[in-house]
Structures are given as C-alpha cells and as structure tokens.
Motif scaffolding. Sequence first.
Motif, mmCIF file in Angstrom:
data_model
loop_
_atom_site.group_PDB
_atom_site.id
_atom_site.type_symbol
_atom_site.label_atom_id
_atom_site.label_comp_id
_atom_site.label_asym_id
_atom_site.label_seq_id
_atom_site.Cartn_x
_atom_site.Cartn_y
_atom_site.Cartn_z
ATOM 1 N N THR A 62 0.827 -1.201 0.000
ATOM 2 C CA THR A 62 0.000 0.000 0.000
ATOM 3 C C THR A 62 0.867 1.260 0.000
ATOM 4 O O THR A 62 2.107 1.205 0.034
ATOM 5 N N ALA A 64 0.785 3.196 2.481
ATOM 6 C CA ALA A 64 1.073 3.445 3.907
ATOM 7 C C ALA A 64 1.624 2.178 4.556
ATOM 8 O O ALA A 64 1.024 1.634 5.492
ATOM 9 N N ASP A 122 2.129 -5.665 2.773
ATOM 10 C CA ASP A 122 1.317 -5.443 3.973
ATOM 11 C C ASP A 122 -0.137 -5.805 3.717
ATOM 12 O O ASP A 122 -0.895 -6.078 4.653
ATOM 13 N N CYS A 178 -2.650 -1.116 4.704
ATOM 14 C CA CYS A 178 -2.435 0.238 5.229
ATOM 15 C C CYS A 178 -2.210 0.173 6.746
ATOM 16 O O CYS A 178 -2.850 -0.613 7.455
ATOM 17 N N TRP A 180 -2.952 1.982 9.387
ATOM 18 C CA TRP A 180 -4.019 2.190 10.371
ATOM 19 C C TRP A 180 -4.880 0.938 10.510
ATOM 20 O O TRP A 180 -5.208 0.515 11.625
ATOM 21 N N TRP A 453 -12.657 1.499 -1.183
ATOM 22 C CA TRP A 453 -11.436 1.055 -1.850
ATOM 23 C C TRP A 453 -11.454 1.326 -3.351
ATOM 24 O O TRP A 453 -10.388 1.534 -3.961
#
Length: 460
Positions: A62, A64, A122, A178, A180, A453
């Motif tokens: 991602t 992030a 991730d 991501c 978070w 998304w």
Amino acid sequence: MAATMRWMRIRPTSKVARGHESAPVRVFSARNLRTAAVLFCVALLTLLALQLLIGINPVGQTLAPHFVFQAESFLHGRWDVSMPPGTTDTAVVHGKVYILYPPFPALLLMPFVAIFGRGMSDVLFTTIIASANLPLLYLLFEQARANGWSRRPAREHAYLSILLYFGSINLWLSLGGCMWFTGQVVAFSCTALSLLLAFRRRFGWSALLLGGAFLSRATLVMGIPLLVYLAWDDAGADPRFRRFLRSVMTLRPDWHRVPWHRLAPALGPLAAAGAFSLLRNFVMFGSPLESGYGIVLRQQYPAAKFGAFSLRYVPTNILASFFTFPRIEFAGPQDLHPTIDMLNHGIAVSMFVTTPLFLFLLWRNSRTHWLRAMLWITLGLLLLVILPFHEAGWYQFGARYLYDGYPYAFLVLVLNEMPLLVGAGRFAHIDWRITALGLLGIVINLIGAWEFWFGVTFHM
C-alpha cells in the motif's frame, strides 16, 4: 420477555467447572477444528475474491506500509524509519522520522521483512491475519458455551460469527492493508485470543496477548479490568470477586482471599507491556509520557487547537459514532436517481448502520450476568478514551475507532438472551430478525467497502 423465552428452544450446555482441580474445558474438538478451518478458508477466499473485484493487489504494497519500514528498522537495531519527513502520521525529532503508532504489528512483520525485504506485502499480511479472525470468533463463542455463559448450540455460533464478521466494518478494514487498518486488525486478533485464553484459565498467556493488543492500539489498555476479573474468578470456576466486593461494601475488605496466585501471572505481562511502551516513548520522543500525538499534531495537524484529547471533542464524536448516516444528495426536486455516499464524505457512519445486529445490544435481559456486566464496563471504559480524541477516524467507512471494542460487543450479543434458534430438533430454524439484520449488514458493508477502496459512489 417471558413469552419470547417460551418459544425459544436452546440446547442444554455444560456447567462451569468448579474448583481449582477441574481441568480446563476442551473446546478444540475435531468438529470445532474442522469448522474453524472451513471458516478460515471462507474468510480468506472471500477477501481475496473481493480484493480482485475491487482492484486491490493481494500481494502488493500500500501507500502506507509504515509497519514494514518499522520492521526493517528493528532488524537494523533502530527506532527511526527510512521515510521522508512529513509522511502521514510520522513525527520528526532531531532530524529523525518516527512512526506514531505502537510497534507490535511491526514486530510480527520482522521475520517476513527479513526474508522478503522492504517490498513485503502489507496487504497479504493483513488479509491472512484478518482471515483468522472469523474462526477465532467462532472458537471464542464456543468457549463461552463450554464455560456455561452461552446457551447457544455450535451452529448458532458459526452463523453469528459469519454475520458479524462480514456484516460489520471488519470487512473493509480487512481488505486493503495500510498501517491504520493493519494495526486494528492485529489488535482485534490479539483481543479475541486474549479472551479465549482467559476463558480457558490461561491468564498469563491471556495477559501476554492483551499486551500485544495494547501495543497495537493503545486504547485496549482498557481491557485490563476484565482480565483481572476473569483471573480473580478463575473464569467463573471460583467466584471470589463478588465476595470481595461485598466485604469492601461493609468497609472490611478481605485481602486474605485475594487470589494473588492467579492475578500475578496476569499482571506481570501487562506491567512488562506498559514498561515497554514507556521506554519506547522515552527513546523516540524524549519523555515516557509523550506518545507522539502531541508532536504530530503540532507538525501536521495545527487545526487541532485543543490537543489530542479534550472534552470539547466528545459531542461531535458521539454524533459521528452513533447518529450519522450515509449521505443522499439530490440534484433537484425532480431527481429520481440521487447519489448515495455510503462514506458520508469519510467522516463516519453510525455503528448501528454499519452493523445492524448491534441493535440487539439493546435487548432486555431477564437476569443479571456478571460477565456481561464486565463486558459493558469494558466498552464504557473504551468510550472514555475514544470519545475525547481529536477526530473520529477520518478517512473511513463507519466509525472505525469503535472497532477496538468489537470483540467485547460481539460477546455481549452472544451472551444476550435474544432469540436465535426457533423450534426444536431438525425443524429448528434461525430467527428471521437475526437473519434480516445480519444480511442487511453484509450488503451495507459490501457497498461501503467497494466505495472506500474503489472510489465509486452509487446512484439509485
């Protein structure tokens, strides 16, 4: 309520084991393990299929991937990360860049980053962890039944697990990785595992997992009172807590009956997790009490004039979390095809909209249940730290900060006396209200996940 209970048909359950000599209840039977394996495959294949439909690369990275960079830094003996200054939710201290969020997900990623390098996905990591949460829910509910707290048969627990897993914001949080969302998914796993182990009277291991949840989402420190209660009462096998409360109410606390032999293994790992968190704060931000939020707010979010936490934020966070709805916009009075913004501009949508089954949290119960009461107290404590926070979780679908409390809320639903299985034997069927609200939740979350998304709003 009495009339409702008369037409409910529920399978008898085993009684709670009494005394210290009783063996832990065995839940990992061949049948339950088969069911758990099937649920894991259902979750994994569904998430992978949705990712491909939406356009998410299941093995990609991602924008992030903060925890991947943090894991790489840990492998090189550093706390700072090789990310540009000004990267979202990072703080610059003495010219070095530090990630704001707690490090446990990065610790889990370390062996994978060591093998695959900084390009580690991730997305795939989050998907696999998230897929395990569906069978975890089922096993947690089954353990509650084995302990005598739930009177529902296994098929109800499997059915509820599926409805709650896909019919809540858990769905969109599990899809795209991501930082978070990865942190929240890992925290959910740790919390569910911690509860499962506590119900099995493995309080030291339970505390270790709760420490992992706390080191993924700091708000989950509020799960400590529930774990202490479970250890005190030996998960219902030795109910000393109520007797101790009665002695306190008479102003003669009976400290001699406090089960320190069970509390110590639970409190030790929690104290270690707290000490580790304070050490991290000191090393990264110069003070044990500076979590990094104050620095990040000054550097990136100067509009938050009242700091990271303030009572001024509570009214708006209450509205965002419980009383917001998808935004419907009409181009004019004759517009027959209005735009439906399921994300409400990414601010929040009420938890009762994204998880309609949560309406059954308001179900009236005919008897007091100590575990249910402690679960409600835990949810209340979580709200005490979530509602004064300076934002509700933007950009998001649903009120994602409340997701930290979902394992506890799901358990409350299972322990409630709401009807589910109607009839008896092979003629039994699932109550239509549960099915209707559960399926509605799945549809709402599929649409919300698609819009979040894929970035496409819907028209009537």
